[in-house]
Scaffold this motif. Structure first.
Motif, PDB file in Angstrom:
ATOM      1  N   GLY A  87       0.917  -1.197  -0.070  1.00 41.29           N
ATOM      2  CA  GLY A  87       0.030  -0.024   0.144  1.00 41.29           C
ATOM      3  C   GLY A  87       0.974   1.291  -0.075  1.00 41.29           C
ATOM      4  N   LEU A  88       0.364   2.211   0.784  1.00 38.54           N
ATOM      5  CA  LEU A  88       0.800   3.483   0.853  1.00 38.54           C
ATOM      6  C   LEU A  88       1.410   4.411  -0.581  1.00 38.54           C
ATOM      7  CD1 LEU A  88       3.721   2.897   3.676  1.00 38.54           C
ATOM      8  CD2 LEU A  88       1.379   4.084   3.957  1.00 38.54           C
ATOM      9  N   ALA A  89       0.266   4.149  -1.200  1.00 39.76           N
ATOM     10  CA  ALA A  89       0.382   4.494  -2.822  1.00 39.76           C
ATOM     11  C   ALA A  89      -0.818   5.567  -3.229  1.00 39.76           C
ATOM     12  CB  ALA A  89       0.594   3.377  -3.830  1.00 39.76           C
ATOM     13  N   GLY A  90      -1.642   6.136  -2.227  1.00 42.05           N
ATOM     14  CA  GLY A  90      -2.639   6.777  -2.556  1.00 42.05           C
ATOM     15  C   GLY A  90      -3.818   5.940  -2.857  1.00 42.05           C
ATOM     16  N   ALA A  91      -4.628   6.251  -3.842  1.00 39.94           N
ATOM     17  CA  ALA A  91      -5.629   5.688  -4.599  1.00 39.94           C
ATOM     18  C   ALA A  91      -5.341   4.605  -5.593  1.00 39.94           C
ATOM     19  CB  ALA A  91      -6.618   6.480  -5.041  1.00 39.94           C
ATOM     20  N   PHE A  92      -4.142   4.184  -5.659  1.00 40.29           N
ATOM     21  CA  PHE A  92      -3.734   3.402  -6.693  1.00 40.29           C
ATOM     22  C   PHE A  92      -4.339   1.850  -6.823  1.00 40.29           C
ATOM     23  CE2 PHE A  92      -0.903  -0.180  -8.032  1.00 40.29           C
ATOM     24  CZ  PHE A  92      -0.516   0.190  -9.294  1.00 40.29           C
ATOM     25  N   ASN A  93      -4.497   1.494  -5.698  1.00 43.50           N
ATOM     26  CA  ASN A  93      -5.065  -0.026  -5.515  1.00 43.50           C
ATOM     27  C   ASN A  93      -6.618   0.221  -5.320  1.00 43.50           C
ATOM     28  OD1 ASN A  93      -2.663  -1.550  -5.614  1.00 43.50           O
ATOM     29  ND2 ASN A  93      -2.507  -0.561  -3.548  1.00 43.50           N
ATOM     30  N   ILE A 113     -12.260 -14.132 -10.821  1.00 38.00           N
ATOM     31  CA  ILE A 113     -11.176 -13.341 -10.937  1.00 38.00           C
ATOM     32  C   ILE A 113      -9.762 -13.876 -10.871  1.00 38.00           C
ATOM     33  CG2 ILE A 113     -10.440 -11.245  -9.635  1.00 38.00           C
ATOM     34  CD1 ILE A 113     -13.327 -10.876 -10.682  1.00 38.00           C
ATOM     35  N   LEU A 114      -9.107 -13.535 -11.645  1.00 32.74           N
ATOM     36  CA  LEU A 114      -7.352 -13.803 -11.487  1.00 32.74           C
ATOM     37  C   LEU A 114      -6.775 -12.538 -10.933  1.00 32.74           C
ATOM     38  CD1 LEU A 114      -5.339 -15.484 -13.823  1.00 32.74           C
ATOM     39  CD2 LEU A 114      -4.321 -13.842 -12.737  1.00 32.74           C
ATOM     40  N   THR A 115      -6.273 -12.750  -9.790  1.00 35.66           N
ATOM     41  CA  THR A 115      -5.498 -11.563  -8.991  1.00 35.66           C
ATOM     42  C   THR A 115      -4.107 -11.466  -9.281  1.00 35.66           C
ATOM     43  OG1 THR A 115      -5.402 -12.731  -7.051  1.00 35.66           O
ATOM     44  CG2 THR A 115      -7.430 -11.351  -7.450  1.00 35.66           C
ATOM     45  N   ALA A 120      -5.264  -6.851  -4.445  1.00 29.41           N
ATOM     46  CA  ALA A 120      -6.323  -7.340  -5.336  1.00 29.41           C
ATOM     47  C   ALA A 120      -7.029  -8.570  -4.574  1.00 29.41           C
ATOM     48  CB  ALA A 120      -6.021  -7.490  -6.738  1.00 29.41           C
ATOM     49  N   PHE A 121      -6.162  -9.374  -4.196  1.00 28.53           N
ATOM     50  CA  PHE A 121      -6.750 -10.681  -3.761  1.00 28.53           C
ATOM     51  C   PHE A 121      -7.231 -10.388  -2.594  1.00 28.53           C
ATOM     52  CE2 PHE A 121      -5.558 -14.397  -1.053  1.00 28.53           C
ATOM     53  CZ  PHE A 121      -6.296 -15.486  -1.690  1.00 28.53           C
ATOM     54  N   ASP A 122      -6.832  -9.553  -1.522  1.00 31.02           N
ATOM     55  CA  ASP A 122      -7.434  -9.347  -0.054  1.00 31.02           C
ATOM     56  C   ASP A 122      -8.968  -8.624  -0.562  1.00 31.02           C
ATOM     57  OD1 ASP A 122      -5.362 -10.286   1.027  1.00 31.02           O
ATOM     58  OD2 ASP A 122      -4.293  -8.174   1.404  1.00 31.02           O
ATOM     59  N   ALA A 123      -8.918  -7.976  -1.538  1.00 28.68           N
ATOM     60  CA  ALA A 123     -10.246  -7.188  -1.891  1.00 28.68           C
ATOM     61  C   ALA A 123     -11.337  -8.040  -2.152  1.00 28.68           C
ATOM     62  CB  ALA A 123     -10.039  -6.037  -2.892  1.00 28.68           C
ATOM     63  N   VAL A 124     -11.032  -9.229  -3.180  1.00 29.18           N
ATOM     64  CA  VAL A 124     -12.221 -10.130  -3.738  1.00 29.18           C
ATOM     65  C   VAL A 124     -12.134 -11.403  -3.072  1.00 29.18           C
ATOM     66  CG1 VAL A 124     -11.705  -8.829  -5.645  1.00 29.18           C
ATOM     67  CG2 VAL A 124     -10.420 -11.061  -5.408  1.00 29.18           C
ATOM     68  N   HIS A 134      -1.553 -14.753  -8.562  1.00 27.14           N
ATOM     69  CA  HIS A 134      -0.338 -14.527  -9.117  1.00 27.14           C
ATOM     70  C   HIS A 134       0.230 -13.451  -8.401  1.00 27.14           C
ATOM     71  CE1 HIS A 134      -0.790 -18.150 -11.677  1.00 27.14           C
ATOM     72  NE2 HIS A 134      -2.042 -17.495 -11.825  1.00 27.14           N
ATOM     73  N   SER A 135       0.309 -13.170  -7.232  1.00 30.15           N
ATOM     74  CA  SER A 135       0.971 -11.834  -6.587  1.00 30.15           C
ATOM     75  C   SER A 135       2.731 -12.172  -6.541  1.00 30.15           C
ATOM     76  CB  SER A 135       0.513 -11.661  -5.232  1.00 30.15           C
ATOM     77  OG  SER A 135      -0.997 -11.546  -5.437  1.00 30.15           O
ATOM     78  N   SER A 136       2.849 -13.369  -6.736  1.00 27.10           N
ATOM     79  CA  SER A 136       4.650 -13.593  -6.859  1.00 27.10           C
ATOM     80  C   SER A 136       5.147 -13.293  -7.935  1.00 27.10           C
ATOM     81  CB  SER A 136       4.710 -14.969  -6.501  1.00 27.10           C
ATOM     82  OG  SER A 136       4.155 -15.962  -7.291  1.00 27.10           O
ATOM     83  N   VAL A 137       4.422 -12.846  -9.076  1.00 31.17           N
ATOM     84  CA  VAL A 137       4.987 -12.299 -10.324  1.00 31.17           C
ATOM     85  C   VAL A 137       6.056 -11.272 -10.156  1.00 31.17           C
ATOM     86  CG1 VAL A 137       3.325 -13.379 -11.616  1.00 31.17           C
ATOM     87  CG2 VAL A 137       3.192 -11.012 -10.885  1.00 31.17           C
TER      88      VAL A 137
END
Length: 285
Positions: A87-93, A113-115, A120-124, A134-137
């Motif tokens: 986080g800490l990127a304003g409204a980016f996410n 959904i593919l996150t 994104a994963f936490d949100a959905v 695939h957050s590890s990419v």
């Protein structure tokens, strides 16, 4: 009014926060340069690939070439949602997840959904069917890593698990500006036929074989470009957010310094008055 010790403590705390936000801003700026160079170099390749498909397909019926070009009734769609891991990127996410919720509020078919990104994963994960995460990419981002899960998406699409695939991401405009985009990945958008296009070409190998090679590569490149765009946009958003945070902390610190000086001046004045009052009392005895 808070006492002097409390105000000094708050000033020290804000000063420490400013050091952190300033350091994060510089780190984001350094990462932004590398990410910006990557997306700027990829865009011409992606655009040329699309142009090649349009030119080669000018005299060919794309629907007959690949399952990735045929329109069909939409019973289930897959949304590839690209955010960041931090986080800490304003409204980016939040802007991406908000766009996803708006889109899903207007559909009447099943959705998976593919996150790409923990945010994104936490949100959905609690409200939607997650096809994959695939957050590890971002640990070792490369075309091959993105192509590996894109190939699985293409395989499931060709087998009929999905009828449409979209990608939602932040497009990098400049360091201070990001734009949320939703693009259709599958089926690929067919180019408009134009009578002005010269289709009198002899292809070797055939136009069909060329398109069969170009179309899968174009799909993988589109997803990879979306992720690179998002990475550059993330660093730009974080740099801007930390710059604003540092400025706000400085303004708050300045206000506290003024408050501290006023309180200190009042305390000194009270001490002087007590001394003078004591001296006058001694004289009157």
């Amino acid at each position: 009014m808070a006492n002097l010790k409390e105000i000094r403590g708050r000033i020290t705390s804000i000063g420490s926060t400013m050091q952190i936000t300033s350091a994060m801003k510089m780190v984001a700026a350094a990462k932004l340069k590398k990410a910006q160079d990557a997306i700027v170099m990829l865009r011409p390749y992606s655009e040329k690939l699309t142009e090649l498909i349009e030119n080669v397909s000018a005299g060919t019926e794309l629907e007959e070439v690949s399952t990735f070009t045929a329109e069909r009734e939409v019973k289930k769609a897959l949304y590839i949602v690209v955010t960041s891991n931090r986080g800490l990127a304003g409204a980016f996410n939040s802007s991406v997840t908000k766009e996803l919720n708006v889109l899903l509020g207007n559909v009447n078919h099943e959705v998976e959904i593919l996150t790409v990104g923990k945010k994104a994963f936490d949100a959905v994960r609690r409200s939607r069917t997650v096809y994959g995460n695939h957050s590890s990419v971002f640990d070792q981002l490369s075309f091959d890593v993105v192509a590996s899960f894109t190939e699985q998406v293409m395989k499931d699409y060709s087998e009929g698990r999905f009828d449409k695939v979209f990608v939602i991401y932040n497009k990098f405009i400049n360091a201070a500006t990001q734009e949320v985009r939703t693009e259709q990945v599958l089926p690929i958008a067919l180019p408009e036929k134009s009578s002005d296009v010269n289709t009198d070409y002899i292809f070797e190998p055939s136009a069909r074989e060329i398109l069969e090679g170009l179309i899968p590569k174009s799909i993988k490149t589109q997803v990879y470009k979306a992720i690179l765009d998002s990475v550059a946009a993330e660093h730009g958003a974080r740099m801007t957010a930390m710059h604003k945070a540092t400025d706000n902390a400085q303004a708050l610190k300045n206000d506290l310094v003024i408050t501290y000086n006023k309180a200190r001046q009042a305390a000194i004045t009270n001490e002087i008055l007590e001394i003078v009052s004591g001296a006058e009392a001694l004289k009157s005895k």
